[in-house]
Design an enzyme around this catalytic site. Sequence first.
Site, PDB file in Angstrom:
ATOM      1  CG  ASP A 180       7.609  33.983   9.423  1.00  0.00           C
ATOM      2  OD1 ASP A 180       6.483  33.819   9.922  1.00  0.00           O
ATOM      3  OD2 ASP A 180       8.527  33.158   9.548  1.00  0.00           O
ATOM      4  CG  ASN A 191      13.217  39.160  13.865  1.00  0.00           C
ATOM      5  OD1 ASN A 191      13.621  40.037  13.104  1.00  0.00           O
ATOM      6  ND2 ASN A 191      11.956  38.826  13.931  1.00  0.00           N
ATOM      7  CG  ASP A 218      10.928  45.173  10.401  1.00  0.00           C
ATOM      8  OD1 ASP A 218      10.331  44.122  10.672  1.00  0.00           O
ATOM      9  OD2 ASP A 218      10.857  46.201  11.090  1.00  0.00           O
ATOM     10  CG  ASP A 262       6.343  30.281   7.244  1.00  0.00           C
ATOM     11  OD1 ASP A 262       5.407  30.846   7.835  1.00  0.00           O
ATOM     12  OD2 ASP A 262       7.398  29.948   7.805  1.00  0.00           O
ATOM     13  CG  HIS A 277      12.851  42.976  16.155  1.00  0.00           C
ATOM     14  ND1 HIS A 277      12.035  41.900  15.889  1.00  0.00           N
ATOM     15  CD2 HIS A 277      13.108  42.927  17.487  1.00  0.00           C
ATOM     16  CE1 HIS A 277      11.800  41.229  17.003  1.00  0.00           C
ATOM     17  NE2 HIS A 277      12.450  41.831  17.986  1.00  0.00           N
TER      18      HIS A 277
END
Length: 215
Positions: free
Chosen positions: A108, A73, A82, A65, A78
């Site tokens: 995530d 973010n 990504d 995680d 974003h």
Amino acid sequence: MNTLTTAFGAALPLAAGWSAHVLWLRRRLHTARRDPLTGLHTRDGFTRRAADLLRKERALVLIADVDDFKQINDRYGHAAGDTLLKACADRLAHYVGAGGVAGRLGGDEFAAVVLDPHGTAEDLFAALHAVLARPADPAHPELRTTVSLGWVRAADFPGEDLSQLLGRADEAMYAAKQARAGVKRAGLGRLFATVAGRRTGHRGARTDTTVKGAA
């Protein structure tokens, strides 16, 4: 003879069309089992392969995680998030190799099942944790974070299925995140009884966070 030749010639386009259709269906099925952002297996594709691997000796189940992903973010956007997810997925897939399977469970969070024939899991996951902490893009060294890992050896819990083992690895991962320990293994006996309730609350809090590109 002419009739047979004519019939055969008429059947060729049909056979070619059917072959193309089967190939298209296979590609669609493959795509459906792959996360479009990271290229890893989606939950369904991961579950199928992972269940097969768990029948073998020395199987390990891993949950990974990304730490502080929401802050990435919020701070960089974003697209940066990504990029970070893609880098994590590529590195995880490399370490898992062709003999294992890695998947994106959503947001995530990633999972993997690998075989550990030489008993070197601790070294493998310590190295993986270090690699995952490297910048996602060399051109942007600020785009980096750590990844918390939790893992369990399937043989330690005989009779438990993939879902149960993922749950144990998940709680170990959360304990690692809370302690900022990087990597934790799910032990024998009563596993992390003191964090089970907090993990339930943690899951509830995460449902309010929307991550772009989640599977």
